[in-house]
Scaffold this motif. Structure first.
Motif, PDB file in Angstrom:
ATOM      1  N   GLU A  44      10.358   3.685   3.648  1.00 39.19           N
ATOM      2  CA  GLU A  44      10.245   2.822   4.782  1.00 39.19           C
ATOM      3  C   GLU A  44       9.700   1.513   4.459  1.00 39.19           C
ATOM      4  O   GLU A  44       9.008   1.253   3.368  1.00 39.19           O
ATOM      5  CB  GLU A  44       8.986   3.227   5.984  1.00 39.19           C
ATOM      6  CG  GLU A  44       7.942   3.841   5.464  1.00 39.19           C
ATOM      7  CD  GLU A  44       6.903   4.370   6.393  1.00 39.19           C
ATOM      8  OE1 GLU A  44       6.161   3.728   7.199  1.00 39.19           O
ATOM      9  OE2 GLU A  44       6.923   5.558   6.378  1.00 39.19           O
ATOM     10  N   ALA A  46       7.441  -1.385   3.980  1.00 39.16           N
ATOM     11  CA  ALA A  46       6.153  -1.565   4.128  1.00 39.16           C
ATOM     12  C   ALA A  46       5.655  -2.689   3.142  1.00 39.16           C
ATOM     13  O   ALA A  46       6.084  -2.676   1.880  1.00 39.16           O
ATOM     14  CB  ALA A  46       5.298  -0.262   3.487  1.00 39.16           C
ATOM     15  N   SER A  47       4.578  -3.373   3.528  1.00 37.49           N
ATOM     16  CA  SER A  47       4.096  -4.574   2.736  1.00 37.49           C
ATOM     17  C   SER A  47       3.445  -3.684   1.552  1.00 37.49           C
ATOM     18  O   SER A  47       2.895  -2.496   1.770  1.00 37.49           O
ATOM     19  CB  SER A  47       3.233  -5.230   3.472  1.00 37.49           C
ATOM     20  OG  SER A  47       1.875  -4.678   3.935  1.00 37.49           O
ATOM     21  N   GLU A  49       0.076  -3.985   0.991  1.00 38.57           N
ATOM     22  CA  GLU A  49      -1.013  -3.927   1.372  1.00 38.57           C
ATOM     23  C   GLU A  49      -0.866  -2.328   2.463  1.00 38.57           C
ATOM     24  O   GLU A  49      -1.814  -1.670   2.513  1.00 38.57           O
ATOM     25  CB  GLU A  49      -1.580  -4.825   2.268  1.00 38.57           C
ATOM     26  CG  GLU A  49      -3.050  -4.807   2.610  1.00 38.57           C
ATOM     27  CD  GLU A  49      -3.574  -6.175   3.179  1.00 38.57           C
ATOM     28  OE1 GLU A  49      -4.905  -6.261   3.366  1.00 38.57           O
ATOM     29  OE2 GLU A  49      -3.011  -7.132   3.378  1.00 38.57           O
ATOM     30  N   ASP A  50       0.255  -2.535   3.314  1.00 30.86           N
ATOM     31  CA  ASP A  50       0.487  -1.176   4.185  1.00 30.86           C
ATOM     32  C   ASP A  50       0.628   0.089   3.158  1.00 30.86           C
ATOM     33  O   ASP A  50       0.129   0.995   3.289  1.00 30.86           O
ATOM     34  CB  ASP A  50       1.673  -1.513   4.811  1.00 30.86           C
ATOM     35  CG  ASP A  50       1.333  -2.372   6.083  1.00 30.86           C
ATOM     36  OD1 ASP A  50       0.285  -2.731   6.284  1.00 30.86           O
ATOM     37  OD2 ASP A  50       2.476  -2.810   6.524  1.00 30.86           O
ATOM     38  N   CYS A  51       1.441  -0.140   1.952  1.00 33.16           N
ATOM     39  CA  CYS A  51       1.556   0.910   1.238  1.00 33.16           C
ATOM     40  C   CYS A  51       0.270   1.262   0.595  1.00 33.16           C
ATOM     41  O   CYS A  51      -0.077   2.642   0.375  1.00 33.16           O
ATOM     42  CB  CYS A  51       2.611   0.389   0.054  1.00 33.16           C
ATOM     43  SG  CYS A  51       3.084   1.652  -1.064  1.00 33.16           S
ATOM     44  N   SER A  52      -0.516   0.441   0.104  1.00 30.80           N
ATOM     45  CA  SER A  52      -1.919   0.818  -0.323  1.00 30.80           C
ATOM     46  C   SER A  52      -2.643   1.497   0.613  1.00 30.80           C
ATOM     47  O   SER A  52      -3.625   2.667   0.197  1.00 30.80           O
ATOM     48  CB  SER A  52      -2.877  -0.340  -0.739  1.00 30.80           C
ATOM     49  OG  SER A  52      -3.195  -0.867   0.496  1.00 30.80           O
ATOM     50  N   VAL A  53      -2.457   1.384   2.170  1.00 31.01           N
ATOM     51  CA  VAL A  53      -3.177   2.299   2.830  1.00 31.01           C
ATOM     52  C   VAL A  53      -2.827   3.658   2.850  1.00 31.01           C
ATOM     53  O   VAL A  53      -3.362   4.608   2.883  1.00 31.01           O
ATOM     54  CB  VAL A  53      -3.221   1.612   4.185  1.00 31.01           C
ATOM     55  CG1 VAL A  53      -3.528   2.544   5.583  1.00 31.01           C
ATOM     56  CG2 VAL A  53      -3.828   0.326   4.312  1.00 31.01           C
ATOM     57  N   LYS A  54      -1.389   3.733   2.985  1.00 33.57           N
ATOM     58  CA  LYS A  54      -0.738   5.255   2.733  1.00 33.57           C
ATOM     59  C   LYS A  54      -1.238   5.831   1.581  1.00 33.57           C
ATOM     60  O   LYS A  54      -1.473   7.149   1.672  1.00 33.57           O
ATOM     61  CB  LYS A  54       0.863   4.950   2.710  1.00 33.57           C
ATOM     62  CG  LYS A  54       1.558   4.425   4.032  1.00 33.57           C
ATOM     63  CD  LYS A  54       2.994   4.440   3.940  1.00 33.57           C
ATOM     64  CE  LYS A  54       3.680   4.171   5.379  1.00 33.57           C
ATOM     65  NZ  LYS A  54       3.212   5.049   6.434  1.00 33.57           N
ATOM     66  N   CYS A  73       8.007   2.620  -0.095  1.00 30.16           N
ATOM     67  CA  CYS A  73       6.382   2.271  -0.924  1.00 30.16           C
ATOM     68  C   CYS A  73       6.295   3.485  -1.549  1.00 30.16           C
ATOM     69  O   CYS A  73       6.464   4.912  -1.494  1.00 30.16           O
ATOM     70  CB  CYS A  73       5.592   2.533   0.159  1.00 30.16           C
ATOM     71  SG  CYS A  73       3.814   2.913  -0.079  1.00 30.16           S
TER      72      CYS A  73
END
Length: 149
Positions: A44, A46-47, A49-54, A73
């Motif tokens: 998907e 994802a930036s 930063e979003d990827c780091s959350v995942k 990601c």
């Protein structure tokens, strides 16, 4: 007045806990021998930063970095990737070990690699949080002397 010297940082720090490795779209995170790491991949947009959350949601302390493309990601691991059974990601085991040391673009997919920085990262508390407090000495102790025969 004494001003501290300004140094140019070799890496970009786009968000807390990670630093960019290689140029933009330079390749997947790789170990010191150019080996690719095991990974969990979310397909998907994802930036980083979003990827780091995942990645942090996978709750494993073996993570060494992450990679992003416009459509995916990847969370990179030293050792096996987390089990993907019933999850929203796919996982692939590779041979890369140790910390992220560079990039490998053999796939030609132009991944953007980010190394996980040990200090100040938000990760599961499976690691000790104690930091050694020994002062740094400016003068090293004497080297051991050996008696010549």
């Amino acid at each position: 007045s004494t001003e501290s010297p300004t140094t140019s940082a070799p890496t970009v720090h786009p968000f807390t806990g990670y630093e960019q490795v290689g140029g933009t779209g330079a390749g997947e995170c790789a170990d010191k021998d150019g080996g690719l790491f095991s990974y969990a991949q979310y397909n998907e947009n994802a930036s980083a930063e979003d990827c780091s959350v995942k990645c942090s949601g996978l709750a494993t302390s073996a993570q060494v970095g992450l990679g992003v493309t416009p459509s995916a990601c990847r969370c990179y691991f030293d050792g096996s990737a987390p089990d993907d059974e019933g999850q929203t990601f796919t996982s692939v085991d590779e041979s890369g070990t140790g910390p992220v040391a560079g990039v490998n673009n053999e796939s030609g997919e132009n991944w953007q690699c980010y190394r996980l920085i040990a200090a100040g990262t938000v990760e599961p508390t499976t690691k000790p949080t104690e930091v050694p407090t020994a002062p740094v000495t400016q003068s090293p102790t004497q080297a051991p002397t050996t008696s010549s025969p």
